[in-house]
Scaffold this active site. Structure first.
Site, mmCIF file in Angstrom:
data_model
loop_
_atom_site.group_PDB
_atom_site.id
_atom_site.type_symbol
_atom_site.label_atom_id
_atom_site.label_comp_id
_atom_site.label_asym_id
_atom_site.label_seq_id
_atom_site.Cartn_x
_atom_site.Cartn_y
_atom_site.Cartn_z
ATOM 1 N N ASP A 1 0.793 -1.237 0.000
ATOM 2 C CA ASP A 1 0.000 0.000 0.000
ATOM 3 C C ASP A 1 0.823 1.283 0.000
ATOM 4 O O ASP A 1 0.422 2.298 0.603
ATOM 5 C CB ASP A 1 -0.994 -0.012 1.162
ATOM 6 C CG ASP A 1 -2.195 -0.891 0.844
ATOM 7 O OD1 ASP A 1 -2.603 -0.923 -0.333
ATOM 8 O OD2 ASP A 1 -2.711 -1.548 1.756
ATOM 9 N N ASP B 1 -7.202 -3.685 -5.243
ATOM 10 C CA ASP B 1 -6.899 -2.381 -4.631
ATOM 11 C C ASP B 1 -5.573 -1.809 -5.131
ATOM 12 O O ASP B 1 -5.369 -0.591 -5.140
ATOM 13 C CB ASP B 1 -6.808 -2.509 -3.103
ATOM 14 C CG ASP B 1 -7.846 -3.429 -2.487
ATOM 15 O OD1 ASP B 1 -8.245 -4.392 -3.152
ATOM 16 O OD2 ASP B 1 -8.232 -3.188 -1.338
HETATM 17 N N1 GLY Z 1 -7.480 -1.503 0.542
HETATM 18 C C1 GLY Z 1 -8.284 -2.063 1.571
HETATM 19 C C2 GLY Z 1 -9.670 -1.531 1.562
HETATM 20 O O1 GLY Z 1 -10.104 -0.894 0.606
HETATM 21 O O2 GLY Z 1 -10.359 -1.765 2.551
#
Ligand code: GLY
Length: 387
Positions: A100, A160
């Site tokens: 992330d 994501d």
């Molecule tokens: N990237 C994790 C979420 O959107 O909860």
């Protein structure tokens, strides 16, 4: 394409909504300058936390948007203080063994670099891009989302990550080193080949074979079940494909954008706020995920720059309608210090079939607040993305 019976927010209403959000951010500054904001609220109020979570970039992103709207130096000073914290985090590798890096560093540091020319912010963001590149798996061509690198039970990427790769496109542009973007392209190609089902819905996570590099299977973590469609995953798909198109102009990315958008719109309830999983629809007694509405609104306005005029106008109308609904049904207008900006988000809801831990159900979520402000900003003027 499905149509909805909601009056779109006008530009002056959007500005007023943005100003309400900016004032809530201003009031929360003292609470969240030396500490970060937790990923989700408790009864609509965020607890503070250390800079250790994947979500800590959204709050500085909100501060930068507030700074852009007002020019108030108090916002700039707070956001630059947070740049120091993000530089420290990446230099000391604190909770960065996951993918992330874009969510964290595009909004806290690429933003700071673009708006102030801060070299510290640029350095932090480039280190974060290097960290993300370290998670690239040659066998399969993807960024491993979570867990120890190469572990068989975690040999997968998640949709994501489409919002993490813009950090790499930026890193190539700013450094002149093409290897960041080259890895981004390989990841996006793998994701689009496997994660979008024939009907345009998406898998949340996708396992690859560590020996052959071939696709194995889609699975959910935060959605209702493996073969349902987690609303926020679909929203990441909409916005992520639009951003990848911006950086590359590859027609297949715009094609993917249209397919995931069509499924999302088809499954939307009448009020245009999705339930947390798109298996649920109008009248189901399930929580919503308002953050998905704002994420999709940003994706629509990004894609609206490139599509033919009529399609572009349709996207802008949809955004006005989505934000009218978020404003009237979810936006916080006043509340105690620490209150979030948008109610009715869902971080992770446990189902009998998924693998997540239940957290932040029917609460404010920090990315829901950020993308709401970004969408309102985009609706009211030409805006240079932090992504
Ligand atoms: N990237 C994790 C979420 O959107 O909860």
């Amino acid at each position: 394409m499905k149509s909805f019976d909601i009056s779109p927010l006008t530009c002056s209403q959007a500005l007023a909504a943005l100003d309400t959000a900016v004032e809530l951010v201003r009031r929360n500054l003292p609470l969240f300058t030396d500490r970060c904001q937790n990923h989700s609220s408790v009864n609509d109020v965020y607890p503070p936390c250390d800079n250790v979570q994947w979500t800590c970039g959204f709050w500085p992103g909100e501060i930068w948007l507030a700074y852009e709207r007002t020019g108030d130096e108090a916002f700039k000073a707070a956001a630059l203080k947070l740049v120091d914290s993000f530089l420290y985090r990446i230099e000391h590798k604190i909770e960065v063994d996951h993918h992330d890096m874009g969510f964290l560093y595009s909004l806290s540091c690429v933003s700071a670099w673009k708006l102030t020319g801060s070299e510290k912010a640029r350095r932090a963001a480039l280190l974060a891009a290097d960290q993300l590149c370290g998670r690239f798996q040659e066998k399969g061509g993807f960024f491993q989302a979570w867990g120890p690198l190469g572990a068989a039970d975690n040999y997968r990427y998640i949709i994501d990550c489409l919002l993490n790769v813009p950090l790499l496109y930026w890193a190539s542009e700013t450094s002149g080193d093409g290897h960041y973007a080259a890895l981004a392209h390989r990841h996006v190609a793998t994701c689009l080949a496997n994660s979008i089902r024939p009907d345009g819905s998406t898998y949340h996570t996708f396992f690859m074979d560590p020996v052959t590099g071939g696709p194995v299977r889609g699975a959910t973590c935060q959605g209702y079940k493996d073969d349902s469609c987690w609303a926020r995953g679909q929203a990441w798909g909409v916005y992520g494909t639009a951003l990848s198109y911006t950086y590359t102009r590859r027609p297949e990315y715009l094609d993917a954008f249209r397919r995931v958008l069509a499924y999302y719109l088809e499954r939307l309830p009448e009020n245009m706020i999705p339930y947390w999983d798109m298996t649920f629809t109008t009248g189901d007694a399930e929580p919503w995920d308002s953050s998905s509405a704002s994420i999709v609104a940003c994706g629509l306005l990004e894609a609206a720059k490139y599509v033919p005029a009529e399609e572009s106008e349709r996207y802008k109308t949809l955004v006005g309608q989505m934000l009218a609904s978020v404003w009237s049904l979810c936006a916080v207008k006043e509340g105690p210090v620490g209150v979030g900006l948008v109610r009715h988000g869902t971080y992770s809801k446990k189902s009998p079939y998924n693998t997540c831990t239940q957290e932040g159900v029917d609460e404010c979520v920090s990315w829901g607040d950020y993308f709401y402000m970004e969408a309102l900003t985009r609706l009211t003027r030409d805006w240079t993305p932090y992504w």
